[in-house]
Motif scaffolding. Structure first.
Motif, PDB file in Angstrom:
ATOM      1  N   TYR A   1     -62.509 -74.614 -33.604  1.00  0.00           N
ATOM      2  CA  TYR A   1     -61.928 -75.523 -32.567  1.00  0.00           C
ATOM      3  C   TYR A   1     -61.922 -76.832 -33.321  1.00  0.00           C
ATOM      4  O   TYR A   1     -62.886 -77.251 -34.061  1.00  0.00           O
ATOM      5  CB  TYR A   1     -62.753 -75.715 -31.251  1.00  0.00           C
ATOM      6  N   SER A   2     -61.298 -77.932 -32.858  1.00  0.00           N
ATOM      7  CA  SER A   2     -61.372 -79.162 -33.581  1.00  0.00           C
ATOM      8  C   SER A   2     -60.828 -80.243 -32.714  1.00  0.00           C
ATOM      9  O   SER A   2     -60.095 -80.031 -31.640  1.00  0.00           O
ATOM     10  CB  SER A   2     -60.328 -79.039 -34.808  1.00  0.00           C
ATOM     11  N   PHE A   3     -61.282 -81.489 -33.107  1.00  0.00           N
ATOM     12  CA  PHE A   3     -60.913 -82.634 -32.341  1.00  0.00           C
ATOM     13  C   PHE A   3     -60.656 -83.800 -33.217  1.00  0.00           C
ATOM     14  O   PHE A   3     -61.721 -84.028 -33.752  1.00  0.00           O
ATOM     15  CB  PHE A   3     -62.123 -83.122 -31.216  1.00  0.00           C
TER      16      PHE A   3
ATOM     17  N   SER B   1     -64.285 -88.733 -27.023  1.00  0.00           N
ATOM     18  CA  SER B   1     -63.263 -89.398 -26.562  1.00  0.00           C
ATOM     19  C   SER B   1     -63.507 -90.825 -26.047  1.00  0.00           C
ATOM     20  O   SER B   1     -63.002 -91.709 -26.445  1.00  0.00           O
ATOM     21  CB  SER B   1     -62.793 -88.728 -25.364  1.00  0.00           C
TER      22      SER B   1
ATOM     23  N   VAL C   1     -53.443 -82.407 -27.423  1.00  0.00           N
ATOM     24  CA  VAL C   1     -54.612 -82.278 -28.340  1.00  0.00           C
ATOM     25  C   VAL C   1     -54.162 -81.642 -29.759  1.00  0.00           C
ATOM     26  O   VAL C   1     -54.574 -82.157 -30.838  1.00  0.00           O
ATOM     27  CB  VAL C   1     -55.487 -81.308 -27.598  1.00  0.00           C
TER      28      VAL C   1
ATOM     29  N   ARG D   1     -69.402 -77.887 -26.494  1.00  0.00           N
ATOM     30  CA  ARG D   1     -67.718 -78.390 -27.019  1.00  0.00           C
ATOM     31  C   ARG D   1     -67.268 -79.521 -26.045  1.00  0.00           C
ATOM     32  O   ARG D   1     -66.883 -80.416 -26.662  1.00  0.00           O
ATOM     33  CB  ARG D   1     -67.013 -77.095 -27.235  1.00  0.00           C
ATOM     34  N   SER D   2     -67.187 -79.140 -24.776  1.00  0.00           N
ATOM     35  CA  SER D   2     -66.595 -80.026 -23.885  1.00  0.00           C
ATOM     36  C   SER D   2     -67.480 -81.269 -24.066  1.00  0.00           C
ATOM     37  O   SER D   2     -66.689 -82.505 -23.902  1.00  0.00           O
ATOM     38  CB  SER D   2     -66.667 -79.359 -22.437  1.00  0.00           C
TER      39      SER D   2
ATOM     40  N   HIS E   1     -58.939 -87.703 -33.925  1.00  0.00           N
ATOM     41  CA  HIS E   1     -58.198 -88.748 -33.319  1.00  0.00           C
ATOM     42  C   HIS E   1     -58.277 -89.770 -34.343  1.00  0.00           C
ATOM     43  O   HIS E   1     -59.277 -90.281 -34.967  1.00  0.00           O
ATOM     44  CB  HIS E   1     -58.899 -89.317 -31.998  1.00  0.00           C
TER      45      HIS E   1
ATOM     46  N   TYR F   1     -66.575 -83.057 -27.034  1.00  0.00           N
ATOM     47  CA  TYR F   1     -65.275 -83.636 -26.957  1.00  0.00           C
ATOM     48  C   TYR F   1     -64.991 -85.111 -26.355  1.00  0.00           C
ATOM     49  O   TYR F   1     -64.531 -86.183 -26.464  1.00  0.00           O
ATOM     50  CB  TYR F   1     -64.337 -82.757 -26.559  1.00  0.00           C
ATOM     51  N   LYS F   2     -65.969 -85.145 -25.142  1.00  0.00           N
ATOM     52  CA  LYS F   2     -65.897 -86.098 -24.248  1.00  0.00           C
ATOM     53  C   LYS F   2     -66.682 -87.282 -24.825  1.00  0.00           C
ATOM     54  O   LYS F   2     -66.210 -88.448 -24.778  1.00  0.00           O
ATOM     55  CB  LYS F   2     -66.610 -85.778 -22.863  1.00  0.00           C
TER      56      LYS F   2
END
Length: 165
Positions: free
Chosen positions: A48-50, A26, A153, A18-19, A52, A22-23
Motif C-alpha cells: 500500500y502506498s500514499f 493528508s 490516489v 493505515r487509515s 503526494h 494516510y489521514k
C-alpha cells in the motif's frame, strides 16, 4: 511491540493504522504544503502506498533534495495540491453537515434515525418507489465518487503525464 496473533484482529488493526497514517499524511500536506511518501505492506504482504503529489516527485526530492522540479512536474504538483485542497473543503463541509444533523433539535442520532424510519413507514407505494429510485441514484453517485477518489490516489502514485505539444 507484540505480534497480534488473531488474524482478523491483525488485519483490522493494520487497516485502522493505515487509515490513520494516510489521514495524518493528508493533514501534513494540507497544513504545511509538503511532499509525503508512505509505503506499507499488509500482513499478507500486499503493498500500500500514499504519495503526494506523485511518487516521482517524492523520490526525486529524496535523491536530489536541492533540485527544483521541472516545469511539467511543477504544473502537476500544483494541480495535485489544488485537488487535495478542494477535497479537504468538501470533507469539511460534509463534517459540518454531519455535526449539524447529530446536534439537531431532533435529539440523538438514534432518535433521528427512529424519526426518519417512522416517516418512511407512512409512505405509500409510489413514495416508496420514488425513495428507492433516489437511494439507488445516491448509491450510484457515492460509488462513482469513491471510484474517482481511488483513481486519484492511484494516479498520484504514477508519473504525471507529459504535455504533448
Amino acid at each position: 511491540m507484540v505480534k497480534i496473533e488473531n488474524e482478523d484482529a491483525r488485519y483490522t488493526t493494520f487497516s485502522k493504522r493505515r487509515s490513520t497514517l494516510y489521514k495524518k499524511a493528508s493533514e501534513l500536506v494540507g497544513k504545511y504544503d509538503v511532499d509525503v511518501g508512505i509505503t506499507l505492506f499488509s500482513p499478507t504482504d500486499k503493498p500500500y502506498s500514499f504519495f503526494h503529489p506523485t511518487v516521482d516527485v517524492v523520490v526525486d526530492r529524496i535523491l536530489n533534495p536541492n533540485t527544483q522540479p521541472s516545469e511539467d512536474n511543477s504544473i502537476a504538483i500544483a494541480s495535485y495540491r489544488n485537488k487535495v485542497k478542494d477535497q479537504k473543503v468538501e470533507l469539511d463541509e460534509l463534517d459540518i453537515i454531519e455535526r449539524g444533523i447529530s446536534n439537531s433539535t431532533f435529539g440523538t442520532k438514534e432518535t433521528n434515525m427512529k424519526n426518519i424510519w417512522e416517516s418512511f413507514m407512512k409512505f405509500n407505494e409510489d413514495e416508496v418507489n420514488e425513495l428507492e429510485l433516489w437511494l439507488n441514484s445516491i448509491d450510484f453517485d457515492l460509488k462513482n465518487y469513491l471510484s474517482q477518489l481511488e483513481n486519484n490516489v492511484s494516479s498520484s502514485t504514477q508519473a504525471p503525464p507529459k504535455n504533448v505539444g
